[in-house]
Design an enzyme around this catalytic site. Structure first.
Site, PDB file in Angstrom:
ATOM      1  N   ASP A  25       0.875  -1.166   0.000  1.00 37.20           N
ATOM      2  CA  ASP A  25       0.000   0.000   0.000  1.00 37.20           C
ATOM      3  C   ASP A  25       0.917   1.223   0.000  1.00 37.20           C
ATOM      4  O   ASP A  25       1.498   1.575   1.023  1.00 37.20           O
ATOM      5  CB  ASP A  25      -0.903  -0.029   1.236  1.00 37.20           C
ATOM      6  N   LYS A  87       3.068  11.341  -3.438  1.00 37.59           N
ATOM      7  CA  LYS A  87       2.012  10.675  -4.214  1.00 37.59           C
ATOM      8  C   LYS A  87       1.114  11.713  -4.891  1.00 37.59           C
ATOM      9  O   LYS A  87       0.565  11.461  -5.954  1.00 37.59           O
ATOM     10  CB  LYS A  87       1.196   9.786  -3.284  1.00 37.59           C
ATOM     11  N   ASP A 206     -13.139   5.260   1.016  1.00 34.19           N
ATOM     12  CA  ASP A 206     -11.700   5.238   1.292  1.00 34.19           C
ATOM     13  C   ASP A 206     -11.131   6.656   1.246  1.00 34.19           C
ATOM     14  O   ASP A 206     -10.908   7.208   0.163  1.00 34.19           O
ATOM     15  CB  ASP A 206     -11.015   4.332   0.252  1.00 34.19           C
TER      16      ASP A 206
END
Lengths: 622, 170
Positions: A25, A87, A206
């Site tokens: 992850d 990210k 999420d």
């Protein structure tokens, strides 16, 4: 959930040997690596048993790096070289990056993807992510005492093609064999669904550090089918921190701060937010480099007020996903909460109110994605899971299309198409005698090209000169199981073909990756040849195993001379594998691959026939 | 090359058992999906992607009543004429114009109840057309005579999508 039993066609009869596979992850704030050990998915901790690794990389003069907690502890003293939340920059240009004014980094506006200037040179977000992945790979290899056969890397479901490709490039740079890019909510659904034997319609909500996904899935007899997904690739816990930071600047009436103070105040803002979860009020105190003291108190009430519209921003995509799935709120049986940011009480309340039911929080929202990814990696690596197999059917999050006259988008693959998928569309020339056509591939839901994300441009040349509208150009899109696009264009009358993988216009080309690999080896003093050898060996062993299995299962499909040829090439590959000649292994593998092409196609046809035969009796009474 | 119905082992008909289609699709994907071939050679992986792509396409098409009807007509050599023939019966067109005006008004007034009522109305009309199609295609085998109903169903589908999209007020 009752799982149906399926023999693994690629390896039915291969002798079983457990292959080391991990799920990773790669998060905005924290990253994790997990594996399945003795049938149980487990997060692999560091030497001190800490499961999370902060997604922070510090570059030192000379090119050495610190990753994780070591880098995190240096953020205030060395803000320009401690790169956090990269990210957010993956596959993104400078103008796409939010809050750039409050970021301590030296951004370099490179074509395609933004880059960061550090004391060790200019770094692409792909290289930074690769450092995180390398650290996780080392952690896994130490912990499992062996080389990894492969990894499943998770990405936000709402990541576009550029962001997915950047993630895959980072994994390649880190020396990982990517078994699959897996959407984070889907990974969570696997972990949750198998743990709780769930059946029916579920939503996975999420909210991570930097991204928001909502996926609607149908769980039924071992199949996880994503019906629709939506989200916001620039909304996450970071934004809540940022609101607190802006509130603090305003409350304390501060002028623009130097990078060090900015970073410190950002960290204090996050700490205050986290402390709020436990108490109704949290102090936010700091001493600035000017000597000035800040002494503020953040209350739950203030926090809810300043983040209200962020919470609200999650509901639009949620509605859209439900609508795309053709469902109403009442149809949803459970809402699984994923991502550390879903711990915030106001978010839990908003979700409960929207769905009219309490969300499900019985799995650790920080770990569930990594655990699901590990379970999927275990299956993809060919290790039979206990209790049977399962199947994931995922979708692409955003429509794909090309630019037509007037800057408009012609949609070719609509969002929420199940992958892999292929679509084609015919276009024609605009002018008499036109011999070239420029094809601009875009991704997004808007009508105008300028509102969509540009993925690639390429040219089809040598079109026969005909009257306007005379030529017929067929543009084909293929999206693979990783959600990655390749495009081909073909002029129908001449058969002239032009095809690209949609890489070059953003981010990295193959030559960039090779250069980065070389650079990183010079620093790490690792042997390039040793690495190539290892990679070709893993690949060669995988192929040899697959072919052995295929021969044992379906050898009867081959004529004796075909069988002889394959046996000979398989033996040649197996003879080359223990040697030190990487190129010889590669050549032997390529030869075996070529020789088994038609065998593979025949086996697949047989598999389909078997699937149909198994059903024909059941269908008689239709 | 088998047709989409044969791919799933189903008899070609407009009135399709959705459960049987779902089951067949899942069983086929369980055989051909790329996740089953992550460890296989390049050739097998390529074949798997092609088969899996094809299964997805066939499933998408057969699940959608408009696409399914269009495909059945095509199998019998009848062109539905979506691109060429835009003529529609006058009363149907008049009704469509009324509905579109009602949609604009509901959108303007943010009238959720009116949108919901439209949705129900469209679903009912769509069911009636589908019953007509089942009778024309499956029982009477009057493929040419079914084109009008297919085009009307397509109109309703478009409108229903717009009604759905209109429900998002933010």
């Amino acid at each position: 959930m009752a799982l149906f039993q399926i023999a693994e066609p690629g390896q039915s009869a291969a002798p079983h040997r457990h292959r080391l596979a991990v799920g990773i992850d790669l998060g905005t704030t924290n990253s994790l690596v997990a594996t399945v050990r003795s049938g149980i998915p487990t997060v692999l901790g560091d030497e001190q048993g800490r499961p999370l690794m902060p997604s922070i990389v510090r570059y030192l003069p000379g090119g050495a790096v610190e990753v994780g907690y070591a880098a995190q502890s240096r953020q205030v003293e060395d803000p320009k070289n401690c790169l956090a939340s990269v990210k957010r920059f993956m596959g993104r240009g400078l103008r796409d990056v939010a809050y750039i004014e409050n970021s301590p980094y030296d951004f370099v506006d490179a074509p395609g993807m933004v880059q960061l200037r550090t004391v060790a040179g200019v770094k692409s977000p792909v290289e930074v992510s690769a450092e995180i992945l390398k650290a996780l790979r080392r952690r896994a290899e130490l912990s499992l005492a062996g080389d990894l056969a492969g990894a499943v890397i998770t990405v936000p479901a709402y990541f576009d093609d550029a962001q997915r490709q950047a993630t895959k490039d980072a994994a390649r740079l880190a020396g990982l064999n990517v078994l699959r890019l897996l959407n984070e909510p889907t990974a969570a659904a696997v972990a949750y669904g198998l743990e709780n034997a769930s059946e029916g319609l579920y939503a996975v909500f999420d909210l991570g550090g930097g991204t928001f996904d909502i996926s609607i899935l149908r769980l039924s007899r071992g199949v996880f089918e994503v019906l629709a997904t939506s989200g916001d690739a620039a909304l996450g816990g970071d934004d809540f921190d940022h609101r607190v930071f802006c509130w603090a600047l305003e409350e304390a009436k501060l002028p623009p701060l130097p990078p060090r103070d900015t970073r410190m105040l950002q960290l204090k803002s996050r700490e205050a937010k986290e402390a709020l979860a436990l108490h109704g009020e949290a102090p936010l105190t700091a001493k600035l480099s000017s000597g000035e003291f800040i002494d503020l108190r953040l209350t739950t009430e203030t926090f809810c007020r300043i983040t209200q519209n962020l919470v609200h921003k999650t509901l639009g995509p949620t509605r859209k996903a439900l609508r795309d799935a053709g469902l109403a709120v009442e149809d949803i049986k459970g809402v699984v909460m994923v991502g550390g940011a879903t711990r915030m009480p106001q978010l839990q309340r908003a979700v409960a109110e929207f769905f009219g039911r309490d969300p499900l929080n019985n799995l650790d929202p920080d770990k569930v994605v990594a655990l699901g990814a590990a379970m999927q990696a275990n299956v993809l690596a060919g290790n039979q899971p206990e209790g049977g197999d399962w199947l994931l059917l995922d979708v692409i999050p955003l429509s794909l299309g090309i630019e037509t006259m007037g800057g408009l988008v012609e949609r070719i693959v609509p969002r929420n198409s199940t992958i892999p998928t292929a679509r084609a569309q015919e276009f024609t020339t605009f002018k008499d005698g036109q011999t070239a056509m420029s094809i601009h591939v875009v991704q997004g839901e808007r009508e105008l090209v300028s509102d969509c994300r540009s993925l690639a441009r390429f040219e089809l040349r040598g079109i026969p000169p005909l009257a306007a509208g005379g030529a017929r150009i067929r543009v084909g899109f293929q999206v693979d199981a990783d959600g990655l696009l390749s495009v081909s264009a073909r002029e129908q009358s001449t058969g002239l073909e032009s095809s690209i993988s949609v890489k070059p216009s953003y981010g990295l080309g193959d030559s960039d990756i090779e250069r980065m690999l070389r650079d990183s080896f010079e620093h790490a003093r690792e042997d390039m040849h040793a690495r190539a050898l290892r990679e070709h060996r893993v690949e060669g062993e995988r192929l040899a195993g697959a072919v052995r299995g295929a021969l044992a299962a379906d050898g009867g499909l081959l004529a004796p001379e075909e069988r002889g040829e394959i046996d000979r090439l398989l033996a040649a590959l197996e003879a080359a594998l223990p040697g030190d000649d990487a190129r010889a292994i590669k050549r032997a593998a390529e030869a075996l691959n070529r020789a088994t092409g038609s065998f593979a196609a025949r086996r697949m046809d047989e598999g389909v026939k078997r699937a149909l035969a198994g059903r024909s009796i059941a269908n008689l009474d239709l | 090359m088998t047709n989409h119905f044969e791919l799933f082992g189903l008899a070609p008909s407009f009135a399709l058992d959705a459960g049987a289609l779902d089951r067949a699709f899942r069983e086929l994907q369980a055989q051909v999906h790329p996740d089953r071939f992550a460890q296989a050679g390049d050739a097998e992986r390529r074949a798997s992607m092609q088969w899996s792509t094809r299964a997805n396409e066939a499933y998408r098409l057969l699940r959608d009543p408009v696409e399914r009807a269009r495909y059945l007509l095509e199998l019998h050599g009848v062109d539905t004429g979506f691109d060429t023939d835009t003529a529609m019966p006058g009363d149907f067109l008049a009704r469509q114009i009324e509905l579109r005006e009602a949609l604009e008004e509901a959108k303007h007034k943010r009238d959720v109840a009116a949108l919901e009522a439209m949705k129900r109305g469209l679903a009912a009309s769509s069911r009636a057309l589908q019953a007509e199609l089942a009778s024309r295609i499956d029982r009477a085998q009057d493929y040419a005579g079914a084109t009008g109903a297919v085009r009307q169903l397509q109109f309703l589908k478009r409108l229903a999508e717009e009604v759905d999209a209109a429900g998002d007020f933010d």
